[in-house]
Write an enzyme that holds these catalytic residues in place. Sequence first.
Site, short mmCIF file in Angstrom:
data_model
loop_
_atom_site.label_atom_id
_atom_site.label_comp_id
_atom_site.label_asym_id
_atom_site.label_seq_id
_atom_site.Cartn_x
_atom_site.Cartn_y
_atom_site.Cartn_z
N LYS A 23 0.71 -1.23 -0.12
CA LYS A 23 -0.01 -0.14 0.12
C LYS A 23 0.91 1.33 0.09
CE LYS A 23 -3.96 -2.37 2.23
NZ LYS A 23 -4.79 -2.58 3.27
N ASP B 223 -9.98 1.61 1.76
CA ASP B 223 -10.19 1.01 3.38
C ASP B 223 -10.84 1.80 4.09
OD1 ASP B 223 -8.90 -1.29 2.42
OD2 ASP B 223 -6.82 -0.71 2.77
#
Length: 278
Positions: free
Chosen positions: A71, A106
Site C-alpha cells: 500500500k 479501506d
Amino acid sequence: MSAAGPAASRLAVWGDPIDHSRSPDLHGAAYRRLGLDWEYGRLRVDEAGFDAALDALDDDWRGLSLTMPLKERAHARADLLDEDARLTGAVNTLLLGEGIRGFNTDVGGLTSALLAGGLGSARSARVLGGGATARSALVSLRRLGVDAVELRTRRAEQAAELAGFAERIGVRATTAELASEATPSPVDLTVSTLPGTATLPDAVMTALASTGGALFSAAYAPWPAPLVAAWTDAPVVSGLEMLLHQAVRQIRIFLHGDAEQELPDEAGVLDVMRAALR
C-alpha cells in the site's frame, strides 16, 4: 500506458501473501451482475518486485487492488491521489491509464462495515497493529466520532509514529506494547489490523478481550484467528465485511473513476457479492 478505455479489461489483486484473498470472488460476482467482460485475477507480488511488475503492465490493464505489503509503494507510484490516500499515505486501489490514480477505499470500507455491524456508536477504541490499515482505521474511527484511542504495536517507534498521526487528525492517543500483560482501560471497540496468523500470549488476549468491547478484525483468514477465539463475551465482526464494502468502492472506481458514484443496481451487486463470500 494509454488511457484505460473500453478494451482495458484486465484487473487483479496483488500482495504477499495472496492465496487467501477473496477479492477475485467478490469482483467476479460483481462483474457478472454488471454484464462486464472483465478478468480479475490475483498475483503474488512483494514490495521489492512491485515497481517492475507495475511497469510491465500493458494497455489491457484497467486497474489493481493492493494488499499488504504494497500500500505504501502504490502510494509512492500514483500520479494523483484521493483525499484518503493523501491523508493516510496508503493506496489500495490503482486506476491505470495515461496517469496512475491512487485511492484508499479501506477507510470508507471500514466505516461501512462498522455501521453495518452495529458498531458505529463507539466513542473510545483500541487499535492493534501499526501499519497502513491501522492508519485507515484511525481515520474511519475519527469520522464515526471516536475521540480517544489506545494504540498497541510491536515496536515503540511504530507506536510513536501512529500516535502522531492520530493527534494530527484530532484523536487523543495513548500507546502500549502489543504484548503488555497489564490490564488495559476499558474501551467500546477494538479494531485489530493484525494478520490472522498473529499470536499473543493467552494472558494478553484474555486482558484485551475482557476490556476491549466489541471486536472488528480486519483479518479473515484463517478464521477464527486466535485473537477472535478469545473474544467470547462481545460482538465480533469479520474483516470480510470491510473487504466487501471496500471492494464496492473499488468497482465504482474501475467503472466510473469515482469511488462515490454508485453502481447500476448497486443493491443487487452487493447481494451477489455477499453471496460469493458464503
